[in-house]
Design a protein around this motif. Structure first.
Motif, mmCIF file in Angstrom:
data_model
loop_
_atom_site.group_PDB
_atom_site.id
_atom_site.type_symbol
_atom_site.label_atom_id
_atom_site.label_comp_id
_atom_site.label_asym_id
_atom_site.label_seq_id
_atom_site.Cartn_x
_atom_site.Cartn_y
_atom_site.Cartn_z
ATOM 1 N N LEU A 117 0.831 -1.204 0.000
ATOM 2 C CA LEU A 117 0.000 0.000 0.000
ATOM 3 C C LEU A 117 0.868 1.258 0.000
ATOM 4 C CD1 LEU A 117 -2.745 -1.096 2.555
ATOM 5 C CD2 LEU A 117 -3.008 -0.859 0.080
ATOM 6 N N ALA A 118 1.926 1.236 0.788
ATOM 7 C CA ALA A 118 2.828 2.388 0.816
ATOM 8 C C ALA A 118 3.536 2.575 -0.517
ATOM 9 C CB ALA A 118 3.841 2.225 1.936
ATOM 10 N N LEU A 119 3.914 1.469 -1.145
ATOM 11 C CA LEU A 119 4.680 1.549 -2.392
ATOM 12 C C LEU A 119 3.838 2.009 -3.580
ATOM 13 C CD1 LEU A 119 6.960 -1.623 -2.156
ATOM 14 C CD2 LEU A 119 7.562 0.766 -1.691
ATOM 15 N N ILE A 120 2.515 1.945 -3.462
ATOM 16 C CA ILE A 120 1.663 2.455 -4.537
ATOM 17 C C ILE A 120 1.959 3.927 -4.804
ATOM 18 C CG2 ILE A 120 -0.733 3.068 -5.110
ATOM 19 C CD1 ILE A 120 -1.588 0.409 -3.862
ATOM 20 N N GLY A 121 2.304 4.663 -3.754
ATOM 21 C CA GLY A 121 2.641 6.072 -3.901
ATOM 22 C C GLY A 121 4.066 6.320 -4.357
ATOM 23 N N ARG A 122 4.831 5.257 -4.596
ATOM 24 C CA ARG A 122 6.222 5.354 -5.040
ATOM 25 C C ARG A 122 7.042 6.298 -4.161
ATOM 26 N NH1 ARG A 122 4.915 5.553 -11.566
ATOM 27 N NH2 ARG A 122 4.087 3.427 -11.694
ATOM 28 N N PRO A 123 7.082 6.029 -2.859
ATOM 29 C CA PRO A 123 7.823 6.915 -1.956
ATOM 30 C C PRO A 123 9.323 6.781 -2.140
ATOM 31 C CG PRO A 123 7.150 4.947 -0.794
ATOM 32 C CD PRO A 123 6.514 4.869 -2.157
ATOM 33 N N ARG A 124 10.040 7.808 -1.758
ATOM 34 C CA ARG A 124 11.504 7.749 -1.768
ATOM 35 C C ARG A 124 12.031 7.228 -0.436
ATOM 36 N NH1 ARG A 124 13.657 13.360 -4.071
ATOM 37 N NH2 ARG A 124 15.574 12.131 -4.138
ATOM 38 N N LEU A 125 11.182 7.308 0.595
ATOM 39 C CA LEU A 125 11.514 6.769 1.914
ATOM 40 C C LEU A 125 10.316 5.986 2.422
ATOM 41 C CD1 LEU A 125 13.224 6.581 4.532
ATOM 42 C CD2 LEU A 125 12.208 8.765 5.232
ATOM 43 N N LEU A 126 10.530 4.709 2.731
ATOM 44 C CA LEU A 126 9.484 3.841 3.269
ATOM 45 C C LEU A 126 9.752 3.621 4.749
ATOM 46 C CD1 LEU A 126 7.133 1.732 3.042
ATOM 47 C CD2 LEU A 126 8.924 0.043 2.504
ATOM 48 N N ALA A 127 8.727 3.821 5.581
ATOM 49 C CA ALA A 127 8.864 3.643 7.026
ATOM 50 C C ALA A 127 7.976 2.502 7.498
ATOM 51 C CB ALA A 127 8.491 4.933 7.752
ATOM 52 N N VAL A 128 8.525 1.637 8.333
ATOM 53 C CA VAL A 128 7.787 0.487 8.874
ATOM 54 C C VAL A 128 8.066 0.392 10.367
ATOM 55 C CG1 VAL A 128 7.384 -1.995 8.734
ATOM 56 C CG2 VAL A 128 8.016 -0.734 6.671
ATOM 57 N N ASP A 129 7.020 0.250 11.166
ATOM 58 C CA ASP A 129 7.164 0.136 12.613
ATOM 59 C C ASP A 129 6.948 -1.318 13.041
ATOM 60 O OD1 ASP A 129 7.543 0.942 15.209
ATOM 61 O OD2 ASP A 129 5.591 1.885 15.443
ATOM 62 N N ASP A 130 7.517 -1.667 14.198
ATOM 63 C CA ASP A 130 7.307 -2.997 14.801
ATOM 64 C C ASP A 130 7.517 -4.119 13.792
ATOM 65 O OD1 ASP A 130 6.789 -2.068 17.337
ATOM 66 O OD2 ASP A 130 4.615 -2.038 17.091
ATOM 67 N N LEU A 131 8.596 -4.034 13.057
ATOM 68 C CA LEU A 131 8.810 -4.999 11.974
ATOM 69 C C LEU A 131 8.815 -6.437 12.464
ATOM 70 C CD1 LEU A 131 9.561 -5.502 8.966
ATOM 71 C CD2 LEU A 131 11.948 -5.503 9.712
ATOM 72 N N ASP A 132 9.484 -6.695 13.594
ATOM 73 C CA ASP A 132 9.659 -8.075 14.037
ATOM 74 C C ASP A 132 8.685 -8.491 15.124
ATOM 75 O OD1 ASP A 132 10.750 -6.390 15.897
ATOM 76 O OD2 ASP A 132 12.759 -7.260 15.865
ATOM 77 N N LEU A 133 7.643 -7.693 15.376
ATOM 78 C CA LEU A 133 6.686 -8.022 16.427
ATOM 79 C C LEU A 133 5.864 -9.252 16.051
ATOM 80 C CD1 LEU A 133 5.407 -7.106 19.132
ATOM 81 C CD2 LEU A 133 3.728 -5.834 17.762
ATOM 82 N N LYS A 134 5.827 -10.221 16.946
ATOM 83 C CA LYS A 134 5.008 -11.433 16.795
ATOM 84 C C LYS A 134 5.343 -12.231 15.541
ATOM 85 C CE LYS A 134 1.085 -9.500 19.357
ATOM 86 N NZ LYS A 134 -0.368 -9.168 19.324
ATOM 87 N N LEU A 135 6.583 -12.193 15.129
ATOM 88 C CA LEU A 135 7.015 -12.994 13.985
ATOM 89 C C LEU A 135 7.915 -14.126 14.460
ATOM 90 C CD1 LEU A 135 7.933 -10.389 11.199
ATOM 91 C CD2 LEU A 135 5.857 -11.771 11.387
ATOM 92 N N SER A 136 7.791 -15.268 13.829
ATOM 93 C CA SER A 136 8.708 -16.374 14.087
ATOM 94 C C SER A 136 10.081 -16.002 13.545
ATOM 95 C CB SER A 136 8.207 -17.646 13.415
ATOM 96 O OG SER A 136 8.243 -17.498 11.996
ATOM 97 N N ASP A 137 11.080 -16.772 13.914
ATOM 98 C CA ASP A 137 12.429 -16.497 13.410
ATOM 99 C C ASP A 137 12.459 -16.538 11.885
ATOM 100 O OD1 ASP A 137 13.310 -16.217 15.988
ATOM 101 O OD2 ASP A 137 14.215 -18.215 16.112
ATOM 102 N N ALA A 138 11.764 -17.527 11.314
ATOM 103 C CA ALA A 138 11.759 -17.655 9.851
ATOM 104 C C ALA A 138 11.056 -16.465 9.204
ATOM 105 C CB ALA A 138 11.085 -18.958 9.441
ATOM 106 N N ASP A 139 9.908 -16.049 9.771
ATOM 107 C CA ASP A 139 9.177 -14.918 9.207
ATOM 108 C C ASP A 139 9.938 -13.613 9.416
ATOM 109 O OD1 ASP A 139 7.167 -16.502 8.279
ATOM 110 O OD2 ASP A 139 5.721 -15.984 9.843
ATOM 111 N N ARG A 140 10.656 -13.494 10.538
ATOM 112 C CA ARG A 140 11.450 -12.294 10.784
ATOM 113 C C ARG A 140 12.544 -12.156 9.724
ATOM 114 N NH1 ARG A 140 12.928 -13.502 15.535
ATOM 115 N NH2 ARG A 140 11.111 -12.559 16.520
ATOM 116 N N ALA A 141 13.196 -13.274 9.427
ATOM 117 C CA ALA A 141 14.226 -13.251 8.392
ATOM 118 C C ALA A 141 13.623 -12.884 7.036
ATOM 119 C CB ALA A 141 14.924 -14.605 8.318
ATOM 120 N N GLU A 142 12.425 -13.381 6.777
ATOM 121 C CA GLU A 142 11.757 -13.074 5.517
ATOM 122 C C GLU A 142 11.371 -11.591 5.451
ATOM 123 O OE1 GLU A 142 10.689 -13.721 1.782
ATOM 124 O OE2 GLU A 142 11.581 -15.256 3.084
#
Length: 270
Positions: free
Chosen positions: A176-201
């Motif tokens: 959704l963020a990339l639809i606007g073709r931003p030059r800077l993408l911000a993401v919060d809580d990236l690794d929250l509630k993710l397994s080790d495999a999903d965090r790496a992904e």
């Protein structure tokens, strides 16, 4: 590459003694970063350490109170509105939450419509068929970049957000963020509630976005170490936030400001 020069798409992120103070004290301060376009800037720290405030300040959505910063050459806080226009928010709780009742398709259509109306793009003036094709192209490109295969979802594009796995929801937020073709993408809580495999992904996803040219800033509990990381480096002794990491591809900022938990509610967002 001189990290102060913007690439064809990504934004350079420069900050010196950057800080934000709320009614109950500092959310963050003494932040220094010099990141080239196409860099992954990881903001690492425990919940309540001011990391979300820093993320929002770097995207022009919270007003800093000391120091200086430039995003794609745009000075903060003077050019906050301009920085907001070139930055996009992925998952940021309380700011850009997905609506659990909406489907994936509804989210995508809504974002494309908002981009057409308020994104300042010339495609808004084109014939309807051309606008529809442009919107579809933006959506398809964003989904590809985010690695979200809609056909693999339980009900395809009619899948409700509440039925998405955590990593799938993250991919949708990024798309959704990339639809606007931003030059800077911000993401919060990236690794929250993710397994080790999903965090790496998830980190692979952000590195892929950065490799395509978009600068990425991501909040996390613990960032993966870049190859050859030498440890904490380059911060003054009184720094509440230090930068560590090796090489131009990744910059890691560690936040540890005590008492910053309430700052998000107490400091003014733009």
């Amino acid at each position: 590459m001189d990290s102060r020069q913007d690439g064809p798409h990504g934004a350079a992120v420069i900050a010196e003694d950057f800080g934000l103070k709320g009614a109950r004290g500092w959310a963050f301060r003494h932040v220094r970063v010099d990141a080239a376009p196409g860099t992954v800037v990881a903001i690492e720290g425990p919940s309540g350490s001011g990391r979300t405030c820093l993320l929002l300040a770097l995207t022009g959505r919270m007003r800093p109170t000391e120091g200086r910063a430039e995003i794609a050459g745009l000075p903060l806080p003077r050019a906050m509105a301009a920085v907001r226009r070139i930055s996009g928010l992925g998952h940021v709780p309380g700011v850009s939450d997905l609506d659990p009742a909406l489907t994936v398709a509804e989210h995508l259509r809504e974002r494309a419509l908002l981009q057409r109306r308020f994104g300042g793009s010339p495609w808004a003036l084109r014939p309807r068929a051309q606008r529809a094709a442009e919107a579809r192209g933006r959506i398809d490109a964003a989904l590809t970049a985010a690695g979200l295969d809609i056909s693999a979802l339980p009900k395809g594009e009619r899948t409700s957000v509440r039925d998405l796995e955590r990593l799938e929801a993250l991919r949708l937020s990024v798309a959704l963020a990339l639809i606007g073709r931003p030059r800077l993408l911000a993401v919060d809580d990236l690794d929250l509630k993710l397994s080790d495999a999903d965090r790496a992904e998830a980190w692979r996803l952000l590195r892929s976005v950065a490799e395509d040219g978009t600068t990425v800033a991501a909040v996390c509990g613990q960032a993966p170490e870049p190859p050859g990381t030498p440890g904490a480096a380059g911060a003054p002794e009184n720094a509440d936030t230090v930068i560590r990491g090796g090489g131009p591809a990744t910059v890691i900022i560690r936040t540890n400001e005590e008492g910053a938990a309430d700052a998000l509610a107490e400091t003014g967002r733009a």
